[in-house]
Design an enzyme around this catalytic site. Structure first.
Site, PDB file in Angstrom:
ATOM      1  N   LYS A 108      54.415  48.462  39.142  1.00  0.00           N
ATOM      2  CA  LYS A 108      54.060  48.861  37.780  1.00  0.00           C
ATOM      3  C   LYS A 108      55.293  48.985  36.891  1.00  0.00           C
ATOM      4  O   LYS A 108      55.299  48.507  35.742  1.00  0.00           O
ATOM      5  CB  LYS A 108      53.281  50.180  37.819  1.00  0.00           C
ATOM      6  CG  LYS A 108      51.917  50.055  38.485  1.00  0.00           C
ATOM      7  CD  LYS A 108      51.290  51.388  38.824  1.00  0.00           C
ATOM      8  CE  LYS A 108      49.973  51.197  39.554  1.00  0.00           C
ATOM      9  NZ  LYS A 108      49.357  52.464  40.005  1.00  0.00           N
TER      10      LYS A 108
ATOM     11  N   GLN B  25      49.936  58.758  39.948  1.00  0.00           N
ATOM     12  CA  GLN B  25      49.629  57.911  41.089  1.00  0.00           C
ATOM     13  C   GLN B  25      48.844  58.705  42.138  1.00  0.00           C
ATOM     14  O   GLN B  25      49.270  59.767  42.583  1.00  0.00           O
ATOM     15  CB  GLN B  25      50.915  57.372  41.712  1.00  0.00           C
ATOM     16  CG  GLN B  25      50.702  56.403  42.861  1.00  0.00           C
ATOM     17  CD  GLN B  25      50.009  55.126  42.433  1.00  0.00           C
ATOM     18  OE1 GLN B  25      50.302  54.571  41.379  1.00  0.00           O
ATOM     19  NE2 GLN B  25      49.085  54.665  43.251  1.00  0.00           N
TER      20      GLN B  25
ATOM     21  N   ASP C 133      44.691  55.451  32.842  1.00  0.00           N
ATOM     22  CA  ASP C 133      43.853  55.183  34.016  1.00  0.00           C
ATOM     23  C   ASP C 133      42.371  55.238  33.665  1.00  0.00           C
ATOM     24  O   ASP C 133      41.527  54.813  34.450  1.00  0.00           O
ATOM     25  CB  ASP C 133      44.148  56.190  35.131  1.00  0.00           C
ATOM     26  CG  ASP C 133      45.067  55.608  36.202  1.00  0.00           C
ATOM     27  OD1 ASP C 133      45.083  54.376  36.364  1.00  0.00           O
ATOM     28  OD2 ASP C 133      45.777  56.392  36.869  1.00  0.00           O
TER      29      ASP C 133
END
Length: 307
Positions: free
Chosen positions: A53, A97, A120
């Site tokens: 990422k 995460q 997200d």
């Protein structure tokens, strides 16, 4: 006619190319989209994902920073970090995460993220916007489902009026992709571990989305000939018997299996792909879109915050 492979890597490349142009345009307007990633502890798989990422941010010109609190961090300490990131104007997206250590209140932490920075798409406000059918341009949707919709759209696969069956009801994939398909005017059925006679539903699907987390669960006799199969699963095979069950005739796959001691399979038995009209492979399918859609959400969040 052989089934068409829906190349997630190629589609992700198209999206990234488009995003690079948007990032350049944003800089011309005086700002740079920014992403903050919070990685707790030293889980190897999470570290690999996060490195990818951060690397992609660099390739596209997106500002990024990585926060790495230890695995002993408390929920309160993480909430304080999120609160600081919420206040920083140069940070447009916050990604926490997962998974987090068991002692951390994951739900509390995800809900603490400013919905405008929730790249997200997990915050209840963003989930509500998605469910309510808000315009795509105004919603930060979960990355994997958003990637599935990009695959369908960019591959010219019709959705409106089609019968779609989703296997799996997770908050990360199953529920949001069902909402997206409904918003795109598909007729949607969601199946899960308590559904009786799953094959009766899957055999009626024009579009079958498998996100159930079981190696090769969808067999050829569960698929309607000519259906489009979207395989979201990522499962690792390490046993010889299981390898033979799914890949006995795949010599290239065998060589990789013998070298590494494992191989990746989705939730669909590869034999089922042969009777479909199109399918996403594993690897190289939906998984390749997830990071691209994270970048897309970051650029979108930056623009929405400055509108």
């Amino acid at each position: 006619m052989s089934a068409r492979i829906l190349d997630g890597v190629a589609i992700a490349g198209e999206i990234k190319q488009e995003l690079a142009g948007k990032v350049s345009a944003a800089k011309d307007k005086g700002y740079t989209p920014g992403l903050a990633v919070v990685l707790v502890g030293d889980v190897a798989a999470s570290q690999i994902y996060v490195r990818s990422k951060i690397k992609t941010c660099g390739e596209l010109g997106i500002y990024s920073e990585l926060h790495t609190p230890p695995s002993t961090v408390t929920t309160e300490e993480l909430l304080d970090l999120v609160a600081q990131l919420n206040l920083r104007d140069e940070i447009d997206g916050i990604l926490i995460q997962l998974p987090l250590p068991d002692h951390v209140d994951t739900s509390k932490l995800l809900e603490a993220v400013d919905p405008r920075k929730d790249v997200d798409g997990f915050h209840p406000i963003n989930a509500g916007r998605l469910l309510s059918g808000a315009p795509k341009s105004e919603v930060l949707a979960p990355c994997t489902p958003a990637g599935i919709m990009e695959v369908l759209e960019r591959s010219g696969i019709p959705v409106a009026g089609q019968r779609a069956v989703v296997l799996g009801r997770s908050n990360i994939v199953g529920k949001p992709i069902a909402a997206m398909l409904i918003n795109a005017s598909a007729t949607v059925t969601v199946c899960h571990s308590k559904t009786k006679g799953i094959a009766d539903y899957t055999r009626e699907a024009d579009i079958l989305v498998a996100a159930i987390g079981r190696s090769g669960f969808v067999t050829a006799d569960m698929v309607r000939p000519g259906a489009t199969i979207i395989d979201v699963g990522i499962n690792r095979i390490t046993g010889e018997a299981e390898f033979e069950k799914f890949f006995s005739a795949d010599q290239a796959r065998r060589e990789g299996f013998l070298k590494r001691g494992s191989t990746i399979i989705g939730d669909v038995d590869p034999a089922a792909f042969a009777i479909s009209s199109a399918y996403t492979p594993v690897p190289g399918g939906v998984g390749a879109l997830t990071i691209a859609m994270l970048m897309s959400n970051t650029v979108k969040a930056a623009a929405m915050r400055r509108a």
